[in-house]
Enzyme design. Structure first.
Site, PDB file in Angstrom:
ATOM      1  N   ASP A  33       0.803  -1.131  -0.088  1.00 21.46           N
ATOM      2  CA  ASP A  33       0.089   0.025   0.117  1.00 21.46           C
ATOM      3  C   ASP A  33       0.909   1.187   0.070  1.00 21.46           C
ATOM      4  O   ASP A  33       1.078   2.023   0.917  1.00 21.46           O
ATOM      5  CB  ASP A  33      -0.964  -0.149   1.034  1.00 21.46           C
ATOM      6  CG  ASP A  33      -1.944   1.140   1.532  1.00 21.46           C
ATOM      7  OD1 ASP A  33      -1.955   1.738   0.145  1.00 21.46           O
ATOM      8  OD2 ASP A  33      -2.321   1.511   2.308  1.00 21.46           O
ATOM      9  N   CYS A  60      -3.115   4.626  -4.708  1.00 19.58           N
ATOM     10  CA  CYS A  60      -3.947   5.811  -4.006  1.00 19.58           C
ATOM     11  C   CYS A  60      -3.720   6.960  -5.224  1.00 19.58           C
ATOM     12  O   CYS A  60      -4.203   7.932  -4.625  1.00 19.58           O
ATOM     13  CB  CYS A  60      -3.533   5.949  -2.928  1.00 19.58           C
ATOM     14  SG  CYS A  60      -1.977   6.379  -2.081  1.00 19.58           S
TER      15      CYS A  60
HETATM   16  N1  SAH Z   1      -0.956   0.957   4.437  1.00 18.57           N
HETATM   17  C1  SAH Z   1      -1.046   2.296   5.461  1.00 18.57           C
HETATM   18  C2  SAH Z   1      -0.963   3.439   4.659  1.00 18.57           C
HETATM   19  C3  SAH Z   1       0.365   3.756   3.814  1.00 18.57           C
HETATM   20  S1  SAH Z   1       0.961   5.303   3.499  1.00 18.57           S
HETATM   21  C4  SAH Z   1      -2.420   2.125   6.207  1.00 18.57           C
HETATM   22  O1  SAH Z   1      -3.236   1.104   6.121  1.00 18.57           O
HETATM   23  O2  SAH Z   1      -2.405   3.255   7.065  1.00 18.57           O
HETATM   24  C5  SAH Z   1       2.401   5.219   2.983  1.00 18.57           C
HETATM   25  C6  SAH Z   1       3.409   4.787   3.670  1.00 18.57           C
HETATM   26  O3  SAH Z   1       4.739   4.510   3.046  1.00 18.57           O
HETATM   27  C7  SAH Z   1       4.097   5.906   4.803  1.00 18.57           C
HETATM   28  O4  SAH Z   1       3.971   5.589   5.808  1.00 18.57           O
HETATM   29  C8  SAH Z   1       5.508   6.314   4.342  1.00 18.57           C
HETATM   30  O5  SAH Z   1       6.460   6.529   5.277  1.00 18.57           O
HETATM   31  C9  SAH Z   1       5.777   4.862   3.710  1.00 18.57           C
HETATM   32  N2  SAH Z   1       6.930   4.802   2.568  1.00 18.57           N
HETATM   33  C10 SAH Z   1       7.176   5.965   1.549  1.00 18.57           C
HETATM   34  N3  SAH Z   1       8.122   5.446   0.681  1.00 18.57           N
HETATM   35  C11 SAH Z   1       8.562   4.231   1.265  1.00 18.57           C
HETATM   36  C12 SAH Z   1       9.743   3.439   0.760  1.00 18.57           C
HETATM   37  N4  SAH Z   1      10.532   3.613  -0.178  1.00 18.57           N
HETATM   38  N5  SAH Z   1       9.764   2.269   1.462  1.00 18.57           N
HETATM   39  C13 SAH Z   1       9.128   2.022   2.644  1.00 18.57           C
HETATM   40  N6  SAH Z   1       7.897   2.741   3.013  1.00 18.57           N
HETATM   41  C14 SAH Z   1       7.838   3.902   2.499  1.00 18.57           C
END
Ligand code: SAH
Length: 396
Positions: free
Chosen positions: A300, A340
């Site tokens: 996600d 999203c």
């Molecule tokens: N699945 C979550 C929402 C995800 S939001 C829920 O159900 O609430 C996206 C997330 O991806 C954020 O917390 C952000 O810190 C993380 N993120 C962004 N880039 C990333 C990367 N390269 N590797 C791992 N996480 C990452």
């Protein structure tokens, strides 16, 4: 009460989309605008022949007016009260206000006929987000109208628009309580507890839009080893634990997200040794991971394309990410994969995932096609409101 505001007149023929209730007026459609109009002002929009089309908020940029009415209704507290009540009734009929659920989206912008406004509810606190200067100026009226909802639902209103308003408008919004104060930061979704960090967290503090999809993960979790990639506050992880997963690993590149996830797991399943969380980059983690480590993977990621211009790179990103999961998931595994990005449509996303599947050479079936939940409704006249897409895949 009927009211007209400073006039905006459209070029001939440019009223067509408004006649079909599309709520945006693009700057190119405008022939004449009252020179005293300032950003965020209420305006009345007219056809080239002087017929009133409705009232809305003016804005500087390619979207010049966001329509609030398609008649001469005044935009005052009574207006907001009525729209909020309409939105409330929809959530009530969805069964979202229950003893075991007090987190949901009350207002989803255009989807609730309030372009530029987002309101999420966590218990008795409303987190209000303005995406337009007009909504910023109306925040106190809206906050007061929120407190008038049935059942004293809203007792505190936290205004959080530091990152959502166009910075060129120089509004310098301050994140703060504009009604009431802090009471609790623990809310409940489908009987599971979580801390909501509306003070510092992303968006309004929690992603309420994955509620139904998390429930589906719970259904598939029994006996599986689960990877929740891009876990943020760990929503998918604690549903998987409740569903009987044998192990759940949560990964996010942000250390803050990892500690939020740990705190939320602890809140629901204290001392549960099935869960581990890692602060690591998704691609690094997936590359290092052994084949067959997980039987259920959730991907996600944050929006890869925030604008249309980033579309190509975003599609490559989705393909690369999903390819890693197809290569590594155990046989008989279930992949939940999401996008999203509003700029990426359902077909484009599906094609990216399809290419990734083909690259892995595995047999893949689509079990479910997921979308945003009903408290993030799509205004039928504004298809742009559709943003969340997901696929649940069975990988042999
Ligand atoms: N699945 C979550 C929402 C995800 S939001 C829920 O159900 O609430 C996206 C997330 O991806 C954020 O917390 C952000 O810190 C993380 N993120 C962004 N880039 C990333 C990367 N390269 N590797 C791992 N996480 C990452």
């Amino acid at each position: 009460m009927t009211t007209t505001y400073k006039p905006v007149t459209l070029h001939r023929g440019k009223e067509e989309s408004l006649k079909r209730f599309h709520p945006w007026v693009f700057s190119g459609a405008i022939a004449n605008a009252d020179p005293s109009i300032e950003e965020g002002d209420l305006v009345s929009v007219y056809t080239s022949t002087g017929t009133l089309l409705g009232n809305g908020h003016s804005q500087v940029g390619s979207i010049a007016v966001r329509m609030l009415t398609f008649d001469d209704t005044a935009i005052d507290e009574a207006f907001y009260r009525q729209r909020l009540l309409d939105a409330f009734k929809v959530r009530q009929s969805l069964g979202l206000l229950r003893d075991d659920n007090n987190a949901f989206r009350l207002v989803h912008g255009e989807g609730d006929f309030l372009p530029g406004l987002v309101v999420d509810i966590y218990g008795h606190t409303a987190v209000l987000q303005a995406h337009s200067p007009g909504m910023h100026f109306a925040r106190h009226t809206i906050a007061h109208a929120l407190t008038q909802l049935p059942g004293s639902l809203v007792q505190n209103v936290y205004y959080k628009s530091e990152t959502t308003l166009p910075y060129k408008a120089h509004l310098d919004p301050v994140n703060e309580y504009i009604v009431g104060d802090f009471d609790t930061d623990v809310a409940m979704e489908n009987g599971l507890l979580f801390h909501v960090d509306w003070l510092k967290g992303q968006k309004t503090g929690f992603f309420v839009d994955q509620r139904e999809n998390r429930k589906l993960v719970e259904r598939y979790a029994a006996g599986r080893r689960v990877l929740n990639m891009f876990c943020y506050t760990g929503g998918f992880s604690f549903y998987a634990l409740r569903g009987g997963a044998v192990a759940v690993d949560s990964v996010d590149s942000s250390a803050k997200a990892v500690s939020l996830t740990n705190a939320n797991v602890e809140l629901n399943f204290p001392g549960d040794t099935r869960h581990r969380a890692f602060a690591e980059d998704a691609f690094k983690y997936l590359d290092a991971m052994q084949v067959g480590t997980y039987d259920l993977i959730v991907l996600d990621p944050p929006a890869f394309a925030k604008h249309k211009s980033a579309l190509r790179n975003a599609l490559v990103g989705y393909r690369r990410l999903n390819a890693r999961a197809f290569e590594k998931i155990a046989p008989g595994g279930i992949l939940f994969t999401f996008s999203c990005s509003q700029a990426v449509n359902k077909e484009q996303f599906r094609l990216a995932v399809f290419s990734a599947a083909a690259q892995s050479g595995r047999r893949v079936r689509i079990l479910h096609q997921l979308t945003q939940p009903a408290d993030h409704p799509i205004n039928i006249y504004h298809p742009e409101g559709e943003y969340l897409k997901g696929l649940v895949l069975y990988v042999e």
